[in-house]
Structures are given as structure tokens and as C-alpha cells.
Enzyme design. Sequence first.
Site, short mmCIF file in Angstrom:
data_model
loop_
_atom_site.label_atom_id
_atom_site.label_comp_id
_atom_site.label_asym_id
_atom_site.label_seq_id
_atom_site.Cartn_x
_atom_site.Cartn_y
_atom_site.Cartn_z
N ASP A 47 -4.35 7.09 10.20
CA ASP A 47 -4.04 5.73 10.67
C ASP A 47 -2.61 5.62 11.20
OD1 ASP A 47 -2.51 5.74 8.35
OD2 ASP A 47 -3.74 4.26 7.30
N GLY B 70 -2.30 -4.65 1.02
CA GLY B 70 -2.25 -5.85 1.85
C GLY B 70 -1.26 -6.90 1.42
N ASN C 297 4.48 -5.96 5.63
CA ASN C 297 3.31 -6.67 6.18
C ASN C 297 3.72 -7.99 6.82
OD1 ASN C 297 1.22 -4.82 5.61
ND2 ASN C 297 1.28 -5.42 3.46
N SER D 224 0.80 -1.22 0.00
CA SER D 224 0.00 0.00 0.00
C SER D 224 0.83 1.27 0.00
CB SER D 224 -0.93 0.03 1.22
OG SER D 224 -0.16 -0.08 2.40
N HIS E 65 0.06 5.21 6.71
CA HIS E 65 0.27 5.55 5.31
C HIS E 65 0.60 7.04 5.14
CE1 HIS E 65 -2.27 1.91 5.28
NE2 HIS E 65 -1.41 1.57 4.34
#
Length: 241
Positions: A209, A98, A126, A61, A212
Site C-alpha cells: 500500500d 484509523g 490521519n 496503524s 505501512h
Amino acid sequence: MKTVPSILSCGLLLALCISCGSNSSQPAADVATAPAENAAPPPAKPASASAKQTILFFGNSITAGLGVEPEQAFPALVGQKIDSAGLGYTVVNAGLSGETTAGGRSRVGWVLRRPVAVFVLELGGNDGLRGLPLSATRRNLQAIIDTVRRRSPQARIVLAGMQIPPNLGADYAADFKKLYGDLARENKLTLIPFLLEGVGGVARFNQRDGIHPTPTGHRLVARTVWGVLQPLLRQPVPATP
């Protein structure tokens, strides 16, 4: 390399989405007119997109630009710098929200259906945030590198390093950071030591968040990438083995 401010707040660094884009727009068709007598020759036209070599950004992402407009994501911003520098490359953004290294390993063959000149690999964050075994992350990244070299032997590979907070233990975080340098050295890759240098953990450069980058954060990421990529793009293209 600067220490990442408040690495604990760097938090869950990634997640991804797919977005493709070219950094160049095609010029309008020229109107045919008879040249004036003794007129100077017209300037050379820029190379068409089809004549340009491809730089493929393959990641999660962060690469995809989750939460910002496609043109605000760092690959597009790097594309603008490439155009401004008059270099003959076009950018393709193959970020996927993801994505893990296992997912990238499964997907890489599909995105390499056409040759690429430069392959920017940005995966692993991730995996680290999920506490996956680093041995598996290493195997998957190596498999991606091997696939690129098999499908596009002439491609120059740039590995984007990542870091994670020490939530899963300081040893795990340190080993995670180290594996990027090890892979770059073993495979003779160009390394971006830390993709989110100056951005990770800095609240004003990240979205709500805390994960990002904002448009401003992406501009800083693009500057980091460009500092590594620009010298590489100005080197002669290696001959195909």
C-alpha cells in the site's frame, strides 16, 4: 534531520489497529531445593511484570503494526531493546487503526485507567491526510497531553512527529510538520522529529500500500524511537507532584 526521500510518495502515511502486548515473559516458577553448604547466593530475579513501570504507545496503524505480526511492530521491538538493556519497563501497545486526534482525545481517558511512566503519543497523520483543520489537530493533541498530565502527573510524554506529502499544498504540509515542534516546545515534551525517518517514501521499507512499514521498516522505526527513548529511560524517574 534527513530529508524524507520522495515525500510525494510518502503518500497516505497512516491508518491503525489495536494491539496490546508486554515485552516480557514471566519466568517459570523456581523448584524449591535446599542450598548447598557455602553455596553462592542465587542471582537476583528480574522484576515481575507487575513491578515494572509502563510505557504506553498511543497511536494509529503505524503504532498498531497494521499488516505485520504484533511482535514485529515497532513498540514490541522497542520492548525487546528495553529488556536487553535491563530497564524496568513493560510496553503496552495502544495503537488503533484509523485513529485521528479527535478519536484519540475521546479514547485516552480509557487507556489511562492505570498510571503510566512514559506516554508515547503518535497521532495526527490521519488528520493531515484528510486535510482537517490544523487548529483542530493542535487542540486535540493538546487535550490528550493535558489528560495524560492530569491522570498520570509523573508521566514523561514523548511526541512522535509526522510529515505528510504536499498534496494539499506546501503551506499546509509545512504547518503540519511545524505543529509537532511547537507543541513539544510549549509543553516541554521529548520530541521524535519524524517517526518515519528513513522509511516514509522508501518502497522497500513499506508494504504494497506504500503506507505501512514492512517488518524491516518497523525495525528502522524502532531504531529511531530507541535513539530518543533510551536516554530518557535512563534518567531518574521524576517525583510525583
